[in-house]
Enzyme design. Sequence first.
Site, mmCIF file in Angstrom:
data_model
loop_
_atom_site.group_PDB
_atom_site.id
_atom_site.type_symbol
_atom_site.label_atom_id
_atom_site.label_comp_id
_atom_site.label_asym_id
_atom_site.label_seq_id
_atom_site.Cartn_x
_atom_site.Cartn_y
_atom_site.Cartn_z
ATOM 1 N N PRO A 275 -2.378 -21.195 3.331
ATOM 2 C CA PRO A 275 -2.047 -19.991 4.098
ATOM 3 C C PRO A 275 -0.564 -19.924 4.455
ATOM 4 O O PRO A 275 0.060 -20.943 4.742
ATOM 5 C CB PRO A 275 -2.875 -20.176 5.370
ATOM 6 C CG PRO A 275 -2.933 -21.657 5.542
ATOM 7 C CD PRO A 275 -2.981 -22.238 4.157
ATOM 8 N N ARG A 277 1.167 -16.235 5.541
ATOM 9 C CA ARG A 277 1.362 -15.129 6.487
ATOM 10 C C ARG A 277 0.375 -15.141 7.642
ATOM 11 O O ARG A 277 0.693 -14.691 8.726
ATOM 12 C CB ARG A 277 1.323 -13.787 5.775
ATOM 13 C CG ARG A 277 -0.038 -13.193 5.567
ATOM 14 C CD ARG A 277 0.039 -11.855 4.885
ATOM 15 N NE ARG A 277 0.529 -11.974 3.532
ATOM 16 C CZ ARG A 277 1.480 -11.191 3.029
ATOM 17 N NH1 ARG A 277 2.024 -10.251 3.750
ATOM 18 N NH2 ARG A 277 1.866 -11.347 1.786
ATOM 19 N N CYS A 356 24.047 0.569 3.083
ATOM 20 C CA CYS A 356 24.412 1.782 2.348
ATOM 21 C C CYS A 356 23.425 2.054 1.229
ATOM 22 O O CYS A 356 23.774 2.006 0.044
ATOM 23 C CB CYS A 356 25.830 1.649 1.820
ATOM 24 S SG CYS A 356 26.995 1.646 3.168
HETATM 25 N N1 LLP Z 1 -0.110 -19.854 -2.481
HETATM 26 C C1 LLP Z 1 0.535 -19.305 -3.530
HETATM 27 C C2 LLP Z 1 0.410 -19.918 -4.842
HETATM 28 C C3 LLP Z 1 1.319 -18.158 -3.329
HETATM 29 O O1 LLP Z 1 1.940 -17.606 -4.363
HETATM 30 C C4 LLP Z 1 1.430 -17.592 -2.033
HETATM 31 C C5 LLP Z 1 2.253 -16.415 -1.804
HETATM 32 C C6 LLP Z 1 0.740 -18.215 -0.978
HETATM 33 C C7 LLP Z 1 -0.025 -19.348 -1.228
HETATM 34 C C8 LLP Z 1 0.804 -17.722 0.441
HETATM 35 O O2 LLP Z 1 0.290 -16.446 0.575
HETATM 36 P P1 LLP Z 1 0.075 -15.849 2.061
HETATM 37 O O3 LLP Z 1 -1.006 -16.670 2.697
HETATM 38 O O4 LLP Z 1 1.354 -15.976 2.753
HETATM 39 O O5 LLP Z 1 -0.323 -14.438 1.856
HETATM 40 N N2 LLP Z 1 6.791 -11.317 -0.145
HETATM 41 C C9 LLP Z 1 5.449 -10.789 -0.147
HETATM 42 C C10 LLP Z 1 4.409 -11.870 -0.316
HETATM 43 C C11 LLP Z 1 4.575 -12.713 -1.554
HETATM 44 C C12 LLP Z 1 3.531 -13.765 -1.633
HETATM 45 C C13 LLP Z 1 3.863 -14.778 -2.652
HETATM 46 N N3 LLP Z 1 2.909 -15.833 -2.747
HETATM 47 C C14 LLP Z 1 5.204 -10.028 1.158
HETATM 48 O O6 LLP Z 1 6.135 -9.909 1.940
HETATM 49 O O7 LLP Z 1 4.124 -9.503 1.371
#
Ligand code: LLP
Length: 431
Positions: A275, A277, A356
């Site tokens: 996890p 986010r 900008c």
């Molecule tokens: N594991 C892998 C292999 C991942 O690629 C990611 C996120 C995570 C775990 C963690 O995912 P989370 O639990 O944080 O959702 N910049 C984008 C999100 C990109 C996610 C990339 N991979 C945003 O701001 O929504």
Amino acid sequence: MDWFQYRDGQLFCEDVNLDKLASSVGTPVYVYSQRTFEHHFEELNKAFAELDPLICYSIKSCGNIHLIKLLADRGAGMDVVSGGELHRAKLAGVAMNKIVYAGVGKTDAEIREAIDADIGYFNIESEAEFENISAIARSLGKTAHGTLRINPDVSDPNTHAKTTTGKKETKFGVDIDRARKFFETYGRDEHCRLTAIHLHLGSPIYSPAPYVLAINKTLTLIEELRAKDLTIDTIDIGGGFAADYESGRSPSYETYAEAIVPLLKGKGLKVILEPGRTIAGNAGVLLARVQYIKTGGRKKFVIVDSGMHQLLRPAMYEAFHFIWPTNVAPQHEPSRRSEQMDMPGLEMTDIVGPICETGDILAKERGLPPVARGDLLAIFTAGAYGMVMASQYNAMPRPAEVLVSGSNATIIRRRETYEDLTALEMETASV
Ligand code: LLP
């Protein structure tokens, strides 16, 4: 759930008044709540307790070493995607056997560093990468451990196209047919022990259903592989659990766990979660100060001292972040965070930054209580994919980061200076 709450019209992070904090540390600034960080980690752990999972926090979501350390001290492992993130994990004192290393483009140097550090697993994305990791491990006289990232061809329709990863058409992992062959070819390799399967469907995933579908497909594959005398002892189900961008929209940890735990219980598998986010998202806000109010046609613009260079998500994914003044009249204290706030006296506003570019937008057509030059706005649920995606575009120094615990506030990354912006350009060298 988080500890950013209004008291008598004033926004607090835990017991710290954010107006006072901003007056002393300046804006823009990312402020994190330690209690929220820890709470999310503990609650996730609790929800999945029956599986005794290893929770590998995804450093890419929010990678300040002081925050990594908070979780490492509570037994978390880390999900890293680069040598730089591995470096952060080392500095934070993470146990290296609790590191999983993902990413489609690991370089030889990064692979060597990770093998030298004795990390837990490489999440492997292709045959070519497997062969490379195995060869490097052999040359170092070491044994690497790998999980094969499979691509179960499952996604959530609510996930933004740019952050969906579990569909066949993405660059991530290998499909299930190819995974069978992968294990037959490499499953008995001595230098890279391939005994685990990894999946990550994308993020955020707003319901347990895609996990259930993908895990069921994976369990069928595991049975087939075990029938061929291949060892599969670990499953890593990735991250993607939602954060509360809008009150009440995201499933609780229990909702995810109730669907996922029964599938994995008693299957002889060590379970890893990645996890990001869901732990960091609600634990952080970005504070920005109103610089000017401007009208253009029928539109009212509130121009603040932060923008797409410091929180890219609205510009890049049309992502919603609740934004509200830190100091409001009693009738404007928000009882929930939502795109449509049903209150008298709100004004339709676009909140934009100083960059900008027309796309430098933090919020479009949002009802906002009246604000004036000098007021402070809080951009909520900015802990994940906020500071880590910040740039120095337009030569703007990146914000400071502050960690709050109770009534204490600590700067955990100082504000960048103009000297920081140009320091590396002072080191010229002929080559
Ligand atoms: N594991 C892998 C292999 C991942 O690629 C990611 C996120 C995570 C775990 C963690 O995912 P989370 O639990 O944080 O959702 N910049 C984008 C999100 C990109 C996610 C990339 N991979 C945003 O701001 O929504």
